[in-house]
Design a protein around this motif. Structure first.
Motif, PDB file in Angstrom:
ATOM      1  N   GLU A  19     -43.303  63.484  10.956  1.00 41.99           N
ATOM      2  CA  GLU A  19     -43.587  63.906  12.330  1.00 41.99           C
ATOM      3  C   GLU A  19     -45.009  64.454  12.427  1.00 41.99           C
ATOM      4  O   GLU A  19     -45.755  64.105  13.347  1.00 41.99           O
ATOM      5  N   LEU A  20     -45.377  65.315  11.488  1.00 41.06           N
ATOM      6  CA  LEU A  20     -46.742  65.844  11.479  1.00 41.06           C
ATOM      7  C   LEU A  20     -47.758  64.731  11.263  1.00 41.06           C
ATOM      8  O   LEU A  20     -48.840  64.733  11.866  1.00 41.06           O
ATOM      9  N   SER A  21     -47.424  63.783  10.403  1.00 43.46           N
ATOM     10  CA  SER A  21     -48.318  62.653  10.156  1.00 43.46           C
ATOM     11  C   SER A  21     -48.493  61.811  11.407  1.00 43.46           C
ATOM     12  O   SER A  21     -49.596  61.346  11.706  1.00 43.46           O
ATOM     13  N   GLY A  22     -47.407  61.600  12.147  1.00 41.73           N
ATOM     14  CA  GLY A  22     -47.494  60.840  13.393  1.00 41.73           C
ATOM     15  C   GLY A  22     -48.424  61.498  14.390  1.00 41.73           C
ATOM     16  O   GLY A  22     -49.236  60.830  15.040  1.00 41.73           O
ATOM     17  N   VAL A  23     -48.334  62.825  14.501  1.00 43.90           N
ATOM     18  CA  VAL A  23     -49.230  63.549  15.402  1.00 43.90           C
ATOM     19  C   VAL A  23     -50.675  63.428  14.912  1.00 43.90           C
ATOM     20  O   VAL A  23     -51.597  63.191  15.707  1.00 43.90           O
ATOM     21  N   ALA A  24     -50.884  63.556  13.608  1.00 44.34           N
ATOM     22  CA  ALA A  24     -52.240  63.439  13.058  1.00 44.34           C
ATOM     23  C   ALA A  24     -52.804  62.039  13.279  1.00 44.34           C
ATOM     24  O   ALA A  24     -53.988  61.880  13.603  1.00 44.34           O
ATOM     25  N   TYR A  66     -35.034  65.595   4.943  1.00 44.52           N
ATOM     26  CA  TYR A  66     -35.494  66.251   6.163  1.00 44.52           C
ATOM     27  C   TYR A  66     -36.956  66.679   6.022  1.00 44.52           C
ATOM     28  O   TYR A  66     -37.728  66.569   6.970  1.00 44.52           O
ATOM     29  N   PHE A  67     -37.333  67.142   4.837  1.00 47.43           N
ATOM     30  CA  PHE A  67     -38.733  67.497   4.608  1.00 47.43           C
ATOM     31  C   PHE A  67     -39.625  66.275   4.782  1.00 47.43           C
ATOM     32  O   PHE A  67     -40.703  66.369   5.389  1.00 47.43           O
ATOM     33  N   MET A  68     -39.190  65.142   4.278  1.00 51.76           N
ATOM     34  CA  MET A  68     -39.977  63.914   4.425  1.00 51.76           C
ATOM     35  C   MET A  68     -40.087  63.507   5.896  1.00 51.76           C
ATOM     36  O   MET A  68     -41.144  63.085   6.351  1.00 51.76           O
ATOM     37  N   ALA A  69     -38.985  63.658   6.645  1.00 54.23           N
ATOM     38  CA  ALA A  69     -39.028  63.316   8.070  1.00 54.23           C
ATOM     39  C   ALA A  69     -39.916  64.283   8.840  1.00 54.23           C
ATOM     40  O   ALA A  69     -40.664  63.873   9.735  1.00 54.23           O
ATOM     41  N   ALA A  70     -39.869  65.566   8.490  1.00 59.29           N
ATOM     42  CA  ALA A  70     -40.730  66.544   9.161  1.00 59.29           C
ATOM     43  C   ALA A  70     -42.198  66.271   8.835  1.00 59.29           C
ATOM     44  O   ALA A  70     -43.067  66.383   9.717  1.00 59.29           O
ATOM     45  N   PHE A  71     -42.476  65.910   7.601  1.00 60.72           N
ATOM     46  CA  PHE A  71     -43.849  65.554   7.229  1.00 60.72           C
ATOM     47  C   PHE A  71     -44.305  64.310   7.983  1.00 60.72           C
ATOM     48  O   PHE A  71     -45.460  64.210   8.388  1.00 60.72           O
ATOM     49  N   MET A 126     -38.860  61.524  14.384  1.00 64.56           N
ATOM     50  CA  MET A 126     -38.006  62.419  15.177  1.00 64.56           C
ATOM     51  C   MET A 126     -36.569  61.911  15.205  1.00 64.56           C
ATOM     52  O   MET A 126     -35.618  62.693  15.106  1.00 64.56           O
ATOM     53  N   ALA A 127     -36.405  60.599  15.312  1.00 63.03           N
ATOM     54  CA  ALA A 127     -35.060  60.022  15.286  1.00 63.03           C
ATOM     55  C   ALA A 127     -34.404  60.235  13.927  1.00 63.03           C
ATOM     56  O   ALA A 127     -33.206  60.548  13.844  1.00 63.03           O
ATOM     57  N   ALA A 128     -35.168  60.094  12.864  1.00 60.10           N
ATOM     58  CA  ALA A 128     -34.615  60.334  11.526  1.00 60.10           C
ATOM     59  C   ALA A 128     -34.248  61.804  11.349  1.00 60.10           C
ATOM     60  O   ALA A 128     -33.225  62.117  10.729  1.00 60.10           O
ATOM     61  N   GLY A 154     -49.325  55.819  15.472  1.00 60.09           N
ATOM     62  CA  GLY A 154     -48.963  57.231  15.350  1.00 60.09           C
ATOM     63  C   GLY A 154     -47.787  57.586  16.243  1.00 60.09           C
ATOM     64  O   GLY A 154     -46.889  58.337  15.846  1.00 60.09           O
ATOM     65  N   ALA A 155     -47.770  57.047  17.467  1.00 60.86           N
ATOM     66  CA  ALA A 155     -46.644  57.298  18.370  1.00 60.86           C
ATOM     67  C   ALA A 155     -45.354  56.704  17.805  1.00 60.86           C
ATOM     68  O   ALA A 155     -44.284  57.323  17.889  1.00 60.86           O
ATOM     69  N   LEU A 156     -45.451  55.517  17.207  1.00 58.93           N
ATOM     70  CA  LEU A 156     -44.268  54.894  16.593  1.00 58.93           C
ATOM     71  C   LEU A 156     -43.767  55.714  15.412  1.00 58.93           C
ATOM     72  O   LEU A 156     -42.557  55.947  15.278  1.00 58.93           O
ATOM     73  N   VAL A 157     -44.666  56.164  14.561  1.00 61.12           N
ATOM     74  CA  VAL A 157     -44.267  56.986  13.411  1.00 61.12           C
ATOM     75  C   VAL A 157     -43.623  58.280  13.886  1.00 61.12           C
ATOM     76  O   VAL A 157     -42.575  58.695  13.374  1.00 61.12           O
TER      77      VAL A 157
END
Length: 164
Positions: A121-126, A114-119, A94-96, A86-89
């Motif tokens: 980011e949320l997935s990484g946190v989840a 950008y929507f895919m990258a923002a999603f 965030m870099a993307a 999750g931390a890697l994702v």
């Protein structure tokens, strides 16, 4: 399905997306940033396929035989790997996002990417939260098992032959 089984198979479904990266999506352009964005998008597509499948398999496995002994909760290894993944994702998403929002942007029309990258980011946190829940659940199970195996406090009566 018990909560720990749910989190076990959720983590397995999320981690199962990793082998799909080289199989599903090829990068649009040249360079590492295009490859990173492609990997993030492939992970998200594979999660839409594999997470529901792993949860259905987990539900089937949980309810298929009630005569089995209750399994131990997921271990520290699964929780640690899930948290690190999750931390890697999150880091790569965030870099993307920075690359897509940069001037000039990395792709021609960065809105969808950008929507895919923002999603992601949320997935990484989840995913990190799932890893933390697994780690906490395992720690609680160990504490509970130690309390259950702890002998009662010393009594004033001496032990008899049956109690030894």
């Amino acid at each position: 399905m018990s909560a720990m089984w749910f989190f076990r198979f959720l983590a397995i479904g999320l981690l199962s997306g990793i082998p799909m990266i080289p199989l599903l999506h090829s990068p649009r352009g040249d360079g590492f940033e295009h490859l990173r964005l492609s990997a993030i998008m492939t992970l998200e597509f594979s999660w839409f396929l594999l997470v529901p499948i792993s949860l259905v398999v987990g539900a089937w496995k949980t309810f298929s035989s009630s005569e089995r002994p209750r399994p131990a909760p997921p271990g520290f290894v699964l929780g640690g790997i899930t948290f690190a993944f999750g931390a890697l994702v999150l880091h790569q998403a965030m870099a993307a996002s920075r690359w897509l929002n940069g001037s000039p942007s990395g792709v021609g029309d960065p809105d969808g990417e950008y929507f895919m990258a923002a999603f992601a980011e949320l997935s990484g946190v989840a995913i990190m939260i799932v890893g933390i829940v697994i780690l906490i659940g395992r720690a609680v199970a160990i504490i509970d098992s130690r309390e259950a195996n702890t002998p009662p406090a010393f009594s004033s009566r001496p032990l008899t032959g049956r109690q030894l």
